[in-house]
Design a protein around this motif. Structure first.
Motif, short mmCIF file in Angstrom:
data_model
loop_
_atom_site.label_atom_id
_atom_site.label_comp_id
_atom_site.label_asym_id
_atom_site.label_seq_id
_atom_site.Cartn_x
_atom_site.Cartn_y
_atom_site.Cartn_z
N GLY A 30 0.82 -1.20 0.00
CA GLY A 30 0.00 0.00 0.00
C GLY A 30 0.85 1.24 0.00
O GLY A 30 2.06 1.18 0.20
N LYS A 31 0.22 2.38 -0.23
CA LYS A 31 0.96 3.64 -0.29
C LYS A 31 1.39 4.10 1.09
O LYS A 31 2.39 4.79 1.24
N LYS A 32 0.59 3.73 2.10
CA LYS A 32 0.89 4.21 3.45
C LYS A 32 1.49 3.09 4.28
O LYS A 32 1.13 1.93 4.14
N LEU A 33 2.45 3.49 5.12
CA LEU A 33 3.00 2.53 6.06
C LEU A 33 1.95 2.21 7.11
O LEU A 33 1.18 3.08 7.55
N ARG A 34 1.93 0.94 7.53
CA ARG A 34 0.95 0.51 8.53
C ARG A 34 1.68 -0.14 9.69
O ARG A 34 2.57 -0.98 9.49
N ALA A 35 1.31 0.23 10.88
CA ALA A 35 1.88 -0.39 12.08
C ALA A 35 0.89 -1.43 12.59
O ALA A 35 -0.27 -1.12 12.85
N MET A 36 1.36 -2.67 12.73
CA MET A 36 0.48 -3.74 13.17
C MET A 36 1.16 -4.57 14.24
O MET A 36 2.40 -4.70 14.27
N ARG A 49 -1.48 -24.91 24.26
CA ARG A 49 -0.46 -25.71 24.93
C ARG A 49 0.87 -25.56 24.19
O ARG A 49 1.35 -24.45 24.03
N ASP A 50 1.46 -26.66 23.70
CA ASP A 50 2.76 -26.57 23.01
C ASP A 50 2.60 -26.38 21.52
O ASP A 50 3.60 -26.33 20.79
N GLU A 51 1.38 -26.27 21.03
CA GLU A 51 1.14 -26.13 19.60
C GLU A 51 0.91 -24.67 19.23
O GLU A 51 0.07 -24.00 19.83
N ILE A 52 1.66 -24.18 18.25
CA ILE A 52 1.38 -22.87 17.68
C ILE A 52 0.54 -23.11 16.45
O ILE A 52 0.97 -23.76 15.49
N ILE A 53 -0.70 -22.63 16.48
CA ILE A 53 -1.65 -22.98 15.41
C ILE A 53 -1.77 -21.89 14.35
O ILE A 53 -2.35 -22.11 13.29
N GLY A 54 -1.23 -20.70 14.62
CA GLY A 54 -1.32 -19.64 13.64
C GLY A 54 -0.91 -18.30 14.25
O GLY A 54 -0.15 -18.26 15.23
N PHE A 55 -1.42 -17.22 13.68
CA PHE A 55 -1.07 -15.89 14.20
C PHE A 55 -2.21 -14.92 13.91
O PHE A 55 -3.06 -15.16 13.05
N MET A 56 -2.19 -13.82 14.64
CA MET A 56 -3.19 -12.77 14.48
C MET A 56 -2.47 -11.44 14.32
O MET A 56 -1.52 -11.16 15.04
N MET A 57 -2.92 -10.64 13.34
CA MET A 57 -2.36 -9.31 13.12
C MET A 57 -3.45 -8.27 13.37
O MET A 57 -4.57 -8.40 12.86
N ILE A 58 -3.13 -7.25 14.14
CA ILE A 58 -4.11 -6.23 14.51
C ILE A 58 -3.49 -4.84 14.32
O ILE A 58 -2.30 -4.64 14.62
#
Length: 326
Positions: free
Chosen positions: A90-96, A104-113
Protein backbone atom coordinates in the motif's frame (compact mmCIF):
# COMPACT_ATOMS: atom_id res chain seq x y z
CA UNK A 1 -14.08 -7.15 27.44
CA UNK A 2 -16.41 -9.31 29.55
CA UNK A 3 -19.01 -9.28 26.78
CA UNK A 4 -16.39 -10.31 24.24
CA UNK A 5 -15.08 -13.11 26.44
CA UNK A 6 -18.64 -14.42 26.85
CA UNK A 7 -19.33 -14.22 23.10
CA UNK A 8 -16.10 -15.82 21.95
CA UNK A 9 -16.23 -18.38 24.74
CA UNK A 10 -19.49 -19.75 23.29
CA UNK A 11 -18.33 -19.58 19.65
CA UNK A 12 -18.20 -22.97 17.93
CA UNK A 13 -17.55 -21.91 14.33
CA UNK A 14 -15.09 -19.71 12.47
CA UNK A 15 -17.98 -17.40 11.56
CA UNK A 16 -18.94 -16.94 15.23
CA UNK A 17 -15.33 -16.22 16.22
CA UNK A 18 -14.99 -13.72 13.37
CA UNK A 19 -18.15 -11.81 14.25
CA UNK A 20 -17.42 -11.64 17.98
CA UNK A 21 -13.84 -10.44 17.37
CA UNK A 22 -14.90 -7.89 14.73
CA UNK A 23 -17.53 -6.31 16.98
CA UNK A 24 -15.13 -6.03 19.89
CA UNK A 25 -12.23 -4.63 17.87
CA UNK A 26 -14.49 -2.12 16.11
CA UNK A 27 -15.51 -0.86 19.53
CA UNK A 28 -11.79 -0.37 20.27
CA UNK A 29 -11.26 1.58 17.04
CA UNK A 30 -9.57 -1.25 15.11
CA UNK A 31 -10.56 -1.44 11.41
CA UNK A 32 -8.10 -4.03 10.15
CA UNK A 33 -7.23 -7.39 11.65
CA UNK A 34 -6.27 -10.74 10.20
CA UNK A 35 -6.26 -14.27 11.63
CA UNK A 36 -4.37 -17.09 9.90
CA UNK A 37 -3.86 -20.74 10.76
CA UNK A 38 -0.85 -22.81 9.72
CA UNK A 39 -1.31 -25.74 7.37
CA UNK A 40 -0.06 -27.91 10.21
CA UNK A 41 0.24 -26.81 13.85
CA UNK A 42 3.85 -26.31 14.95
CA UNK A 43 4.96 -27.97 18.15
CA UNK A 44 7.43 -25.59 19.72
CA UNK A 45 9.12 -25.22 23.11
CA UNK A 46 11.01 -22.16 24.27
CA UNK A 47 14.35 -23.93 24.34
CA UNK A 48 13.99 -25.18 20.77
CA UNK A 49 14.82 -23.23 17.58
CA UNK A 50 11.86 -21.90 15.59
CA UNK A 51 11.01 -23.70 12.38
CA UNK A 52 8.98 -21.61 9.99
CA UNK A 53 5.83 -23.41 8.70
CA UNK A 54 5.38 -24.10 5.00
CA UNK A 55 2.41 -21.76 4.76
CA UNK A 56 -0.91 -20.75 6.23
CA UNK A 57 -4.48 -19.86 5.36
CA UNK A 58 -6.24 -16.60 6.11
CA UNK A 59 -9.48 -17.68 7.80
CA UNK A 60 -10.66 -14.36 9.23
CA UNK A 61 -9.84 -10.96 7.83
CA UNK A 62 -11.15 -7.41 7.97
CA UNK A 63 -9.35 -4.82 5.84
CA UNK A 64 -10.32 -1.23 6.53
CA UNK A 65 -13.61 -2.43 8.04
CA UNK A 66 -14.53 -4.76 5.16
CA UNK A 67 -14.54 -8.55 5.39
CA UNK A 68 -12.14 -10.19 2.95
CA UNK A 69 -12.86 -13.81 3.94
CA UNK A 70 -16.56 -14.21 3.19
CA UNK A 71 -15.85 -16.73 0.43
CA UNK A 72 -15.69 -20.39 1.46
CA UNK A 73 -12.35 -20.57 -0.39
CA UNK A 74 -9.64 -19.52 2.04
CA UNK A 75 -6.80 -17.23 0.99
CA UNK A 76 -3.37 -18.78 0.81
CA UNK A 77 -0.42 -17.16 2.60
CA UNK A 78 2.93 -18.40 1.36
CA UNK A 79 5.92 -19.17 3.52
CA UNK A 80 7.68 -16.02 4.64
CA UNK A 81 4.55 -13.86 4.30
CA UNK A 82 2.17 -12.57 6.94
CA UNK A 83 -0.55 -11.50 4.53
CA UNK A 84 -1.57 -12.17 0.93
CA UNK A 85 0.38 -9.74 -1.27
CA UNK A 86 -2.69 -7.73 -2.22
CA UNK A 87 -3.20 -6.67 1.39
CA UNK A 88 0.46 -6.45 2.41
CA UNK A 89 1.28 -3.57 0.07
CA UNK A 90 0.00 0.00 0.00
CA UNK A 91 0.96 3.64 -0.29
CA UNK A 92 0.89 4.21 3.45
CA UNK A 93 3.00 2.53 6.06
CA UNK A 94 0.95 0.51 8.53
CA UNK A 95 1.88 -0.39 12.08
CA UNK A 96 0.48 -3.74 13.17
CA UNK A 97 0.86 -6.01 16.15
CA UNK A 98 1.48 -9.73 15.42
CA UNK A 99 0.47 -12.23 18.09
CA UNK A 100 1.04 -15.97 18.00
CA UNK A 101 -2.02 -18.18 18.39
CA UNK A 102 -1.20 -21.24 20.45
CA UNK A 103 -2.74 -24.08 22.38
CA UNK A 104 -0.46 -25.71 24.93
CA UNK A 105 2.76 -26.57 23.01
CA UNK A 106 1.14 -26.13 19.60
CA UNK A 107 1.38 -22.87 17.68
CA UNK A 108 -1.65 -22.98 15.41
CA UNK A 109 -1.32 -19.64 13.64
CA UNK A 110 -1.07 -15.89 14.20
CA UNK A 111 -3.19 -12.77 14.48
CA UNK A 112 -2.36 -9.31 13.12
CA UNK A 113 -4.11 -6.23 14.51
CA UNK A 114 -3.83 -2.53 13.71
CA UNK A 115 -1.64 -0.85 16.29
CA UNK A 116 -3.74 1.55 18.34
CA UNK A 117 -3.65 2.68 21.93
CA UNK A 118 -4.78 -0.80 23.04
CA UNK A 119 -2.63 -2.05 25.89
CA UNK A 120 -0.37 -5.08 25.57
CA UNK A 121 -2.51 -6.88 28.13
CA UNK A 122 -5.58 -6.63 25.87
CA UNK A 123 -3.60 -7.93 22.89
CA UNK A 124 -2.52 -10.94 24.96
CA UNK A 125 -6.08 -11.58 26.16
CA UNK A 126 -7.38 -11.36 22.59
CA UNK A 127 -4.74 -13.77 21.29
CA UNK A 128 -5.31 -16.25 24.12
CA UNK A 129 -9.08 -16.33 23.69
CA UNK A 130 -8.96 -16.49 19.90
CA UNK A 131 -6.50 -19.40 20.19
CA UNK A 132 -8.75 -21.32 22.57
CA UNK A 133 -11.83 -20.64 20.48
CA UNK A 134 -10.14 -21.73 17.24
CA UNK A 135 -9.05 -24.98 18.89
CA UNK A 136 -12.57 -25.52 20.24
CA UNK A 137 -14.07 -24.83 16.81
CA UNK A 138 -11.62 -27.28 15.19
CA UNK A 139 -12.46 -29.97 17.76
CA UNK A 140 -16.16 -29.31 17.38
CA UNK A 141 -15.91 -29.55 13.58
CA UNK A 142 -13.85 -32.74 13.84
CA UNK A 143 -16.46 -34.22 16.17
CA UNK A 144 -19.27 -33.27 13.79
CA UNK A 145 -17.37 -34.85 10.88
CA UNK A 146 -16.70 -37.98 12.93
CA UNK A 147 -20.35 -38.20 13.95
CA UNK A 148 -21.42 -37.75 10.33
CA UNK A 149 -19.02 -40.48 9.21
CA UNK A 150 -20.30 -42.69 12.02
CA UNK A 151 -23.89 -42.09 10.93
CA UNK A 152 -22.95 -42.94 7.34
CA UNK A 153 -21.21 -46.14 8.47
CA UNK A 154 -24.18 -47.09 10.66
CA UNK A 155 -26.55 -46.40 7.76
CA UNK A 156 -24.46 -48.58 5.45
CA UNK A 157 -24.31 -51.28 8.13
CA UNK A 158 -28.09 -51.10 8.60
CA UNK A 159 -28.59 -51.43 4.84
CA UNK A 160 -26.18 -54.36 4.71
CA UNK A 161 -27.89 -56.04 7.65
CA UNK A 162 -31.29 -55.50 6.03
CA UNK A 163 -30.00 -56.95 2.78
CA UNK A 164 -28.42 -59.91 4.59
CA UNK A 165 -31.64 -60.42 6.54
CA UNK A 166 -33.63 -60.49 3.32
CA UNK A 167 -31.14 -62.85 1.71
CA UNK A 168 -31.23 -65.15 4.73
CA UNK A 169 -35.06 -65.26 4.64
CA UNK A 170 -35.60 -65.67 0.88
CA UNK A 171 -35.54 -68.92 -1.08
CA UNK A 172 -32.99 -68.46 -3.85
CA UNK A 173 -34.74 -70.63 -6.44
CA UNK A 174 -38.28 -69.25 -6.20
CA UNK A 175 -37.94 -65.83 -4.61
CA UNK A 176 -40.50 -66.86 -1.97
CA UNK A 177 -39.79 -66.74 1.76
CA UNK A 178 -37.83 -69.72 3.07
CA UNK A 179 -38.68 -71.55 6.31
CA UNK A 180 -36.88 -69.01 8.47
CA UNK A 181 -38.47 -66.05 6.73
CA UNK A 182 -41.92 -67.63 6.89
CA UNK A 183 -41.73 -68.45 10.60
CA UNK A 184 -40.47 -64.96 11.51
CA UNK A 185 -43.05 -63.05 9.46
CA UNK A 186 -45.95 -65.43 10.08
CA UNK A 187 -45.51 -65.32 13.86
CA UNK A 188 -45.50 -61.52 13.89
CA UNK A 189 -48.53 -61.43 11.59
CA UNK A 190 -50.46 -63.93 13.72
CA UNK A 191 -49.74 -61.94 16.88
CA UNK A 192 -51.05 -58.78 15.24
CA UNK A 193 -54.13 -60.66 14.01
CA UNK A 194 -54.70 -62.05 17.50
CA UNK A 195 -54.64 -58.56 19.00
CA UNK A 196 -57.17 -57.43 16.39
CA UNK A 197 -59.33 -60.52 16.87
CA UNK A 198 -58.95 -61.70 13.28
CA UNK A 199 -58.55 -65.32 12.19
CA UNK A 200 -57.08 -66.91 9.11
CA UNK A 201 -55.86 -70.06 7.43
CA UNK A 202 -52.56 -71.90 7.30
CA UNK A 203 -51.98 -73.90 4.10
CA UNK A 204 -49.50 -76.67 3.44
CA UNK A 205 -48.80 -77.69 -0.16
CA UNK A 206 -46.45 -79.85 -2.15
CA UNK A 207 -45.60 -80.49 -5.77
CA UNK A 208 -46.85 -83.90 -6.88
CA UNK A 209 -44.39 -86.20 -8.63
CA UNK A 210 -41.28 -84.03 -8.34
CA UNK A 211 -39.03 -87.08 -7.89
CA UNK A 212 -40.27 -88.59 -11.13
CA UNK A 213 -39.74 -85.28 -13.01
CA UNK A 214 -36.17 -85.15 -11.70
CA UNK A 215 -35.44 -88.82 -12.47
CA UNK A 216 -36.93 -88.84 -15.96
CA UNK A 217 -36.42 -85.30 -17.25
CA UNK A 218 -33.52 -84.04 -15.16
CA UNK A 219 -33.04 -81.56 -12.31
CA UNK A 220 -33.38 -78.53 -14.57
CA UNK A 221 -36.90 -79.67 -15.34
CA UNK A 222 -37.45 -80.26 -11.64
CA UNK A 223 -36.29 -76.73 -10.82
CA UNK A 224 -38.60 -75.32 -13.49
CA UNK A 225 -41.50 -77.29 -12.01
CA UNK A 226 -40.73 -75.91 -8.53
CA UNK A 227 -40.53 -72.32 -9.83
CA UNK A 228 -43.77 -72.79 -11.76
CA UNK A 229 -45.52 -74.15 -8.66
CA UNK A 230 -44.22 -71.16 -6.66
CA UNK A 231 -45.63 -68.76 -9.28
CA UNK A 232 -49.01 -70.52 -9.20
CA UNK A 233 -49.21 -70.25 -5.40
CA UNK A 234 -48.15 -66.60 -5.47
CA UNK A 235 -50.97 -65.82 -7.92
CA UNK A 236 -53.48 -67.97 -6.05
CA UNK A 237 -53.11 -66.00 -2.85
CA UNK A 238 -53.30 -62.30 -2.11
CA UNK A 239 -50.41 -59.86 -1.85
CA UNK A 240 -50.99 -59.64 1.91
CA UNK A 241 -50.60 -63.40 2.35
CA UNK A 242 -47.24 -64.94 3.33
CA UNK A 243 -46.18 -67.57 0.78
CA UNK A 244 -43.05 -69.67 1.37
CA UNK A 245 -41.09 -72.63 0.10
CA UNK A 246 -39.93 -74.45 3.18
CA UNK A 247 -37.85 -77.10 1.46
CA UNK A 248 -37.75 -79.42 -1.53
CA UNK A 249 -41.25 -79.68 -2.98
CA UNK A 250 -43.03 -78.29 0.11
CA UNK A 251 -44.73 -74.90 0.42
CA UNK A 252 -46.73 -73.17 3.13
CA UNK A 253 -48.99 -70.11 3.21
CA UNK A 254 -50.46 -67.90 5.93
CA UNK A 255 -53.65 -66.17 4.80
CA UNK A 256 -55.11 -63.92 7.48
CA UNK A 257 -58.48 -62.22 7.65
CA UNK A 258 -60.19 -65.18 5.97
CA UNK A 259 -61.81 -68.45 7.10
CA UNK A 260 -62.38 -72.07 6.07
CA UNK A 261 -65.33 -71.29 3.80
CA UNK A 262 -62.79 -69.76 1.38
CA UNK A 263 -60.69 -72.93 1.16
CA UNK A 264 -62.62 -74.21 -1.93
CA UNK A 265 -62.19 -70.75 -3.51
CA UNK A 266 -58.40 -70.85 -3.14
CA UNK A 267 -58.27 -74.44 -4.40
CA UNK A 268 -60.36 -73.65 -7.47
CA UNK A 269 -58.24 -70.60 -8.28
CA UNK A 270 -55.10 -72.71 -7.96
CA UNK A 271 -56.47 -75.41 -10.29
CA UNK A 272 -57.33 -72.84 -12.96
CA UNK A 273 -53.88 -71.27 -12.77
CA UNK A 274 -52.27 -74.70 -12.78
CA UNK A 275 -54.05 -75.71 -15.99
CA UNK A 276 -53.06 -72.46 -17.66
CA UNK A 277 -49.38 -72.80 -16.70
CA UNK A 278 -49.22 -76.41 -17.94
CA UNK A 279 -50.70 -75.35 -21.27
CA UNK A 280 -48.21 -72.49 -21.58
CA UNK A 281 -45.21 -74.65 -20.66
CA UNK A 282 -46.11 -77.43 -23.07
CA UNK A 283 -43.79 -79.88 -21.32
CA UNK A 284 -44.10 -83.67 -21.28
CA UNK A 285 -44.55 -83.42 -17.54
CA UNK A 286 -47.30 -81.58 -15.67
CA UNK A 287 -47.25 -79.34 -12.63
CA UNK A 288 -49.69 -80.70 -10.06
CA UNK A 289 -50.04 -79.18 -6.57
CA UNK A 290 -51.81 -80.74 -3.61
CA UNK A 291 -52.82 -78.49 -0.74
CA UNK A 292 -54.22 -78.80 2.77
CA UNK A 293 -55.46 -76.18 5.22
CA UNK A 294 -55.97 -75.56 8.93
CA UNK A 295 -57.98 -72.67 10.41
CA UNK A 296 -56.37 -70.18 12.79
CA UNK A 297 -58.59 -68.99 15.64
CA UNK A 298 -57.34 -65.81 17.37
CA UNK A 299 -59.05 -66.90 20.59
CA UNK A 300 -56.91 -70.04 20.80
CA UNK A 301 -53.18 -70.06 21.50
CA UNK A 302 -52.38 -72.64 18.82
CA UNK A 303 -48.68 -72.41 17.84
CA UNK A 304 -47.86 -71.83 14.20
CA UNK A 305 -45.96 -75.12 13.97
CA UNK A 306 -49.05 -76.99 15.23
CA UNK A 307 -51.20 -75.34 12.58
CA UNK A 308 -48.64 -76.33 9.93
CA UNK A 309 -48.82 -79.93 11.16
CA UNK A 310 -52.63 -79.89 10.96
CA UNK A 311 -52.51 -78.42 7.44
CA UNK A 312 -49.97 -81.10 6.45
CA UNK A 313 -52.35 -83.79 7.72
CA UNK A 314 -55.13 -82.25 5.60
CA UNK A 315 -52.70 -82.23 2.65
CA UNK A 316 -52.09 -85.97 3.16
CA UNK A 317 -55.83 -86.63 3.01
CA UNK A 318 -56.02 -84.55 -0.18
CA UNK A 319 -53.24 -86.58 -1.80
CA UNK A 320 -54.88 -89.87 -0.79
CA UNK A 321 -58.13 -88.68 -2.34
CA UNK A 322 -56.29 -87.77 -5.55
CA UNK A 323 -54.75 -91.25 -5.75
CA UNK A 324 -58.14 -92.87 -5.13
CA UNK A 325 -59.77 -90.84 -7.91
CA UNK A 326 -56.88 -91.28 -10.36
Amino acid sequence: MRTYLADIGSALTIEDISEATRLHLEALGVKSFYIAVYDKPVTHRKEEPWTEPEGSQLIIGYHNGTSITQSKRRMRINRGQLLPSVYATGKKLRAMIVCSLYFRDEIIGFMMIDQTDITREIYDILAGNVSASLKTAALFKAREESEQKLLEVLHQLEQSNTQLQKISEIDELTGLYNRRGFLNLARRSMELARQMGRGGLVFYADLDGLKRINDVHGHKAGDLAIKTAAGILRKTFRNMDVVARIGGDEFTVLALDTDKQFIPVFRKRMEVLQAGENKTLGKPWKVSISIGAAPYNPGEATPLEKLMTLADADLYREKQLKKKNA
